[in-house]
Write a protein that holds these residues in place. Structure first.
Motif, short mmCIF file in Angstrom:
data_model
loop_
_atom_site.label_atom_id
_atom_site.label_comp_id
_atom_site.label_asym_id
_atom_site.label_seq_id
_atom_site.Cartn_x
_atom_site.Cartn_y
_atom_site.Cartn_z
N MET A 1 2.86 -2.61 0.97
CA MET A 1 2.91 -1.19 0.70
C MET A 1 1.86 -0.48 1.52
O MET A 1 0.86 -1.08 1.94
CB MET A 1 2.71 -0.90 -0.78
CG MET A 1 1.38 -1.30 -1.33
SD MET A 1 1.29 -0.94 -3.08
CE MET A 1 2.68 -1.89 -3.67
N ALA A 2 2.09 0.82 1.77
CA ALA A 2 1.17 1.63 2.55
C ALA A 2 0.38 2.53 1.62
O ALA A 2 0.93 3.10 0.68
CB ALA A 2 1.93 2.46 3.58
N LEU A 3 -0.92 2.66 1.89
CA LEU A 3 -1.78 3.54 1.12
C LEU A 3 -2.04 4.81 1.92
O LEU A 3 -2.53 4.75 3.05
CB LEU A 3 -3.11 2.86 0.80
CG LEU A 3 -4.18 3.72 0.14
CD1 LEU A 3 -3.75 4.11 -1.27
CD2 LEU A 3 -5.52 3.01 0.11
N PHE A 4 -1.72 5.97 1.34
CA PHE A 4 -1.98 7.25 1.99
C PHE A 4 -3.34 7.77 1.53
O PHE A 4 -3.50 8.11 0.35
CB PHE A 4 -0.88 8.26 1.65
CG PHE A 4 -1.11 9.62 2.27
CD1 PHE A 4 -0.82 9.83 3.60
CD2 PHE A 4 -1.62 10.67 1.52
CE1 PHE A 4 -1.04 11.07 4.19
CE2 PHE A 4 -1.84 11.92 2.09
CZ PHE A 4 -1.55 12.12 3.43
N PRO A 5 -4.35 7.84 2.42
CA PRO A 5 -5.69 8.24 2.00
C PRO A 5 -5.84 9.73 1.72
O PRO A 5 -6.65 10.14 0.89
CB PRO A 5 -6.58 7.83 3.20
CG PRO A 5 -5.72 6.95 4.05
CD PRO A 5 -4.32 7.39 3.81
N GLY A 6 -5.08 10.57 2.45
CA GLY A 6 -5.24 12.01 2.29
C GLY A 6 -6.45 12.53 3.03
O GLY A 6 -7.05 11.84 3.87
N ARG A 33 -3.30 0.44 5.28
CA ARG A 33 -3.87 1.77 5.11
C ARG A 33 -3.39 2.69 6.24
O ARG A 33 -3.54 2.37 7.41
CB ARG A 33 -5.39 1.68 5.11
CG ARG A 33 -6.13 2.97 4.81
CD ARG A 33 -7.64 2.75 4.92
NE ARG A 33 -8.37 3.96 4.67
CZ ARG A 33 -8.81 4.33 3.48
NH1 ARG A 33 -8.59 3.56 2.44
NH2 ARG A 33 -9.48 5.47 3.33
N LEU A 34 -2.83 3.84 5.87
CA LEU A 34 -2.42 4.83 6.85
C LEU A 34 -3.63 5.61 7.35
O LEU A 34 -4.68 5.63 6.70
CB LEU A 34 -1.40 5.80 6.25
CG LEU A 34 -0.06 5.22 5.77
CD1 LEU A 34 0.86 6.34 5.32
CD2 LEU A 34 0.60 4.38 6.84
#
Length: 225
Positions: A1-6, A33-34
């Motif tokens: 899965m990809a994590l969107f940090p913002g 991590r994106l």
């Protein structure tokens, strides 16, 4: 899965994002991590549609490069924007995914009494408050006091805190007045805007009450195998 940090999350919620990566990996998920950039939610709220559309295009590009099955974020305020940009993608916060693998996670006891603030975005958009409670209740000896549920808004509400500071402060006062009656050692909230807003109110009161992301707490108590 990809994590969107913002954007704000990648700076102010670094510990929570690292906690999410740690816990998801412990639960058997592979996390990538994106890049950190704004999802465009605040621009959309304020009517800056071209800027919001540019952010949406960047989200799509980053997602394509990640080659993941799920997209997660620790900031529930980003969820609806991410879902709008990626309508065919499963976008969520980590709680439901962690709760599905709860038998793989063990936690050290924490003899403490904590207040739990469930942001409007978590209750109404993510709808993951039940999963969050399930996870927190796995921590032995932890006593939780949940604050009144939305629409009992803390006043942050995206750009509302900047555009209407007096009204935001009044809504915050109601929340913090309730917290003061609970005799707790910390205040948990999963929304970075809410947590910063509440922490500022506590600072004005010269309160030493700790504010914390629930994922940070869970990672601190997690028993590494």
């Amino acid at each position: 899965m990809a994590l969107f940090p913002g954007c704000a999350g990648s700076v102010q919620d670094v510990e929570a994002e690292r906690a999410a990566e740690t816990l998801l990996a412990a639960a058997g998920y592979h996390v990538v991590r994106l890049p950190a950039f704004c999802c465009g939610a605040l621009d959309a709220h304020d009517g800056a549609l071209r800027v919001a559309e540019a952010a949406s295009a960047r989200i799509k590009q980053a997602w394509t490069g990640a080659r993941a099955n799920y997209l997660v974020t620790v900031t529930p305020g980003c969820l609806s924007t991410l879902r709008k940009s990626l309508p065919e993608v499963h976008v969520d916060d980590p709680y439901r995914l962690l709760a599905e693998q709860i038998d793989t996670l063990s936690f050290n006891p924490l003899p403490a009494r904590l207040a739990l603030h469930v942001p409007c975005t978590q209750a109404n958009v993510a709808r993951s408050d039940t999963a969050l409670l399930k996870l927190l209740q796995r921590i032995p000896q932890l006593e939780l006091q949940r604050l009144p549920a939305p629409p009992y808004c803390c006043g942050a509400a995206g750009s509302h805190v900047l555009q209407f500071p007096q009204r935001a402060a009044q809504l915050r006062k109601s929340v913090l007045t309730h917290v003061e009656t609970l005799d707790v050692q910390a205040l948990l909230s999963s929304n970075i805007g809410c947590r910063l807003h509440l922490a500022a109110g506590l600072e004005e009161k010269a309160s030493r009450l700790l504010t914390l992301h629930p994922l940070t707490l869970l990672a601190q108590q997690w028993i590494s195998s």
